[in-house]
Motif scaffolding. Structure first.
Motif, PDB file in Angstrom:
ATOM      1  N   TYR A  58      79.128  47.953 -32.514  1.00 15.73           N
ATOM      2  CA  TYR A  58      79.101  49.313 -33.150  1.00 15.73           C
ATOM      3  C   TYR A  58      79.139  50.454 -32.119  1.00 15.73           C
ATOM      4  O   TYR A  58      78.686  50.303 -31.029  1.00 15.73           O
ATOM      5  N   PRO A  59      80.155  51.421 -32.634  1.00 16.76           N
ATOM      6  CA  PRO A  59      79.915  52.716 -31.631  1.00 16.76           C
ATOM      7  C   PRO A  59      78.698  53.428 -31.747  1.00 16.76           C
ATOM      8  O   PRO A  59      77.657  53.119 -32.639  1.00 16.76           O
ATOM      9  N   ASP A  60      78.541  53.992 -30.881  1.00 18.63           N
ATOM     10  CA  ASP A  60      76.928  54.777 -30.582  1.00 18.63           C
ATOM     11  C   ASP A  60      76.916  55.758 -31.767  1.00 18.63           C
ATOM     12  O   ASP A  60      75.797  56.041 -32.272  1.00 18.63           O
ATOM     13  N   SER A  61      77.892  56.308 -32.620  1.00 13.70           N
ATOM     14  CA  SER A  61      77.635  57.015 -33.678  1.00 13.70           C
ATOM     15  C   SER A  61      76.949  56.458 -34.955  1.00 13.70           C
ATOM     16  O   SER A  61      76.257  57.301 -35.762  1.00 13.70           O
ATOM     17  N   VAL A  62      77.233  55.185 -34.993  1.00 15.49           N
ATOM     18  CA  VAL A  62      76.253  54.470 -36.177  1.00 15.49           C
ATOM     19  C   VAL A  62      75.428  53.440 -35.434  1.00 15.49           C
ATOM     20  O   VAL A  62      74.661  52.966 -36.579  1.00 15.49           O
ATOM     21  N   LYS A  63      75.257  53.201 -34.273  1.00 13.90           N
ATOM     22  CA  LYS A  63      74.435  52.072 -33.729  1.00 13.90           C
ATOM     23  C   LYS A  63      73.042  52.302 -34.082  1.00 13.90           C
ATOM     24  O   LYS A  63      72.633  53.569 -34.099  1.00 13.90           O
ATOM     25  N   GLY A  64      72.062  51.331 -34.754  1.00 18.88           N
ATOM     26  CA  GLY A  64      70.933  51.478 -35.315  1.00 18.88           C
ATOM     27  C   GLY A  64      70.827  51.813 -36.790  1.00 18.88           C
ATOM     28  O   GLY A  64      69.768  51.751 -37.376  1.00 18.88           O
ATOM     29  N   ARG A  65      71.990  52.361 -37.255  1.00 16.75           N
ATOM     30  CA  ARG A  65      71.866  52.933 -38.763  1.00 16.75           C
ATOM     31  C   ARG A  65      72.855  52.001 -39.618  1.00 16.75           C
ATOM     32  O   ARG A  65      72.338  51.935 -40.800  1.00 16.75           O
ATOM     33  N   PHE A  66      73.884  51.581 -39.083  1.00  9.45           N
ATOM     34  CA  PHE A  66      74.731  50.499 -39.792  1.00  9.45           C
ATOM     35  C   PHE A  66      74.519  49.055 -39.286  1.00  9.45           C
ATOM     36  O   PHE A  66      74.453  48.936 -37.973  1.00  9.45           O
ATOM     37  N   THR A  67      74.719  48.160 -40.375  1.00  9.18           N
ATOM     38  CA  THR A  67      74.724  46.830 -40.002  1.00  9.18           C
ATOM     39  C   THR A  67      75.753  46.180 -40.771  1.00  9.18           C
ATOM     40  O   THR A  67      76.040  46.234 -42.158  1.00  9.18           O
ATOM     41  N   ILE A  68      76.892  45.420 -39.901  1.00 13.72           N
ATOM     42  CA  ILE A  68      77.888  44.571 -40.442  1.00 13.72           C
ATOM     43  C   ILE A  68      77.529  43.143 -40.641  1.00 13.72           C
ATOM     44  O   ILE A  68      76.689  42.415 -39.724  1.00 13.72           O
ATOM     45  N   SER A  69      77.881  42.481 -41.782  1.00 17.48           N
ATOM     46  CA  SER A  69      77.668  41.159 -41.964  1.00 17.48           C
ATOM     47  C   SER A  69      78.620  40.471 -42.825  1.00 17.48           C
ATOM     48  O   SER A  69      79.465  41.162 -43.537  1.00 17.48           O
ATOM     49  N   ARG A  70      78.959  39.162 -42.620  1.00 16.35           N
ATOM     50  CA  ARG A  70      79.821  38.470 -43.306  1.00 16.35           C
ATOM     51  C   ARG A  70      79.390  36.984 -44.123  1.00 16.35           C
ATOM     52  O   ARG A  70      78.530  36.535 -43.270  1.00 16.35           O
ATOM     53  N   ASP A  71      79.435  37.026 -45.113  1.00 22.33           N
ATOM     54  CA  ASP A  71      79.130  35.535 -45.992  1.00 22.33           C
ATOM     55  C   ASP A  71      80.493  34.964 -46.313  1.00 22.33           C
ATOM     56  O   ASP A  71      81.302  35.096 -47.237  1.00 22.33           O
ATOM     57  N   ASN A  72      80.774  33.914 -45.220  1.00 19.20           N
ATOM     58  CA  ASN A  72      81.765  33.076 -45.213  1.00 19.20           C
ATOM     59  C   ASN A  72      82.288  32.361 -46.544  1.00 19.20           C
ATOM     60  O   ASN A  72      82.939  32.149 -47.061  1.00 19.20           O
ATOM     61  N   ALA A  73      80.905  32.009 -47.076  1.00 19.76           N
ATOM     62  CA  ALA A  73      80.972  31.234 -48.293  1.00 19.76           C
ATOM     63  C   ALA A  73      81.535  31.948 -49.467  1.00 19.76           C
ATOM     64  O   ALA A  73      81.927  31.547 -50.476  1.00 19.76           O
ATOM     65  N   LYS A  74      81.197  33.333 -49.564  1.00 21.29           N
ATOM     66  CA  LYS A  74      81.586  34.195 -50.582  1.00 21.29           C
ATOM     67  C   LYS A  74      82.965  34.950 -50.223  1.00 21.29           C
ATOM     68  O   LYS A  74      83.236  35.710 -51.092  1.00 21.29           O
ATOM     69  N   ASN A  75      83.391  34.745 -49.130  1.00 18.16           N
ATOM     70  CA  ASN A  75      84.502  35.410 -48.430  1.00 18.16           C
ATOM     71  C   ASN A  75      84.370  36.823 -48.573  1.00 18.16           C
ATOM     72  O   ASN A  75      85.134  37.614 -49.002  1.00 18.16           O
ATOM     73  N   THR A  76      83.231  37.431 -48.324  1.00 16.98           N
ATOM     74  CA  THR A  76      82.657  38.755 -48.541  1.00 16.98           C
ATOM     75  C   THR A  76      82.020  39.142 -47.282  1.00 16.98           C
ATOM     76  O   THR A  76      81.280  38.728 -46.239  1.00 16.98           O
ATOM     77  N   LEU A  77      82.617  40.619 -46.824  1.00 21.39           N
ATOM     78  CA  LEU A  77      82.124  41.417 -45.765  1.00 21.39           C
ATOM     79  C   LEU A  77      81.349  42.519 -46.185  1.00 21.39           C
ATOM     80  O   LEU A  77      81.629  43.037 -47.194  1.00 21.39           O
ATOM     81  N   TYR A  78      80.155  42.781 -45.502  1.00 22.28           N
ATOM     82  CA  TYR A  78      79.139  43.988 -45.710  1.00 22.28           C
ATOM     83  C   TYR A  78      79.025  44.869 -44.659  1.00 22.28           C
ATOM     84  O   TYR A  78      79.293  44.654 -43.722  1.00 22.28           O
ATOM     85  N   LEU A  79      78.754  46.230 -45.147  1.00 20.42           N
ATOM     86  CA  LEU A  79      78.260  46.933 -44.452  1.00 20.42           C
ATOM     87  C   LEU A  79      77.082  47.781 -45.053  1.00 20.42           C
ATOM     88  O   LEU A  79      77.287  48.790 -45.935  1.00 20.42           O
ATOM     89  N   GLN A  80      75.935  47.596 -44.312  1.00 23.85           N
ATOM     90  CA  GLN A  80      74.660  48.383 -44.792  1.00 23.85           C
ATOM     91  C   GLN A  80      74.788  49.616 -43.795  1.00 23.85           C
ATOM     92  O   GLN A  80      74.744  49.428 -42.946  1.00 23.85           O
ATOM     93  N   MET A  81      74.586  50.583 -44.565  1.00 26.93           N
ATOM     94  CA  MET A  81      74.758  52.014 -43.831  1.00 26.93           C
ATOM     95  C   MET A  81      73.198  52.537 -44.364  1.00 26.93           C
ATOM     96  O   MET A  81      72.847  52.983 -45.400  1.00 26.93           O
ATOM     97  N   ASN A  82      72.568  52.590 -43.345  1.00 26.07           N
ATOM     98  CA  ASN A  82      71.240  53.644 -43.646  1.00 26.07           C
ATOM     99  C   ASN A  82      71.153  55.091 -42.918  1.00 26.07           C
ATOM    100  O   ASN A  82      71.850  55.252 -42.012  1.00 26.07           O
ATOM    101  N   ILE A  83      70.145  55.910 -43.387  1.00 23.73           N
ATOM    102  CA  ILE A  83      70.005  57.085 -42.653  1.00 23.73           C
ATOM    103  C   ILE A  83      71.199  57.969 -42.642  1.00 23.73           C
ATOM    104  O   ILE A  83      71.754  58.436 -41.590  1.00 23.73           O
ATOM    105  N   LEU A  84      71.942  57.961 -43.805  1.00 24.48           N
ATOM    106  CA  LEU A  84      73.249  58.697 -43.883  1.00 24.48           C
ATOM    107  C   LEU A  84      73.197  59.971 -43.694  1.00 24.48           C
ATOM    108  O   LEU A  84      72.156  60.696 -44.163  1.00 24.48           O
TER     109      LEU A  84
END
Length: 121
Positions: A58-84
């Motif tokens: 993560y770049p510093d601009s989003v570190k601690g606020r954004f979380t990336i994850s992937r579910d390979n079984a569902k072929n899906t990528l996520y981005l959880q964004m907090n404190i927008l």
């Protein structure tokens, strides 16, 4: 490979959103993935990257606020964004690379169509 994002929308400052990106097609070729964003009048920038083994960046601009994850079984990528904040307002793009890195646009082989995130103050 086709990438389809969802989950964007309008949210108040301090709120949260979760973006999803579903991949289809020759997904066996995908290695690293990431999320990029582009605000009006600005260049597209990386906001989160994830390797095939689950390592993240993560770049510093989003570190601690954004979380990336992937579910390979569902072929899906996520981005959880907090404190927008209003500065997070942009079109968000899902990206996939057949190589080992998704840190730079030159590494990206496939792009989604984008999903708009708007944060009101």
């Amino acid at each position: 490979v086709q990438l389809v994002e969802s989950g964007g929308g309008l949210v108040q400052a301090g709120g949260s959103l979760r973006l999803s990106c579903t991949a289809s097609g020759s997904i066996f070729s995908i290695n690293a993935m990431g999320w990029y964003r582009q605000a009006p009048g600005k260049e597209r920038e990386l906001v989160a990257a994830i390797g095939s083994g689950g390592s993240t960046y993560y770049p510093d601009s989003v570190k601690g606020r954004f979380t990336i994850s992937r579910d390979n079984a569902k072929n899906t990528l996520y981005l959880q964004m907090n404190i927008l904040s209003p500065e997070d307002t942009a079109m968000y793009y899902c990206a996939a690379a057949t190589g080992g890195s998704s840190y730079h646009e030159k590494d990206i082989d496939y792009w989604g169509q984008g999903t708009q995130v708007t944060v009101s103050s």
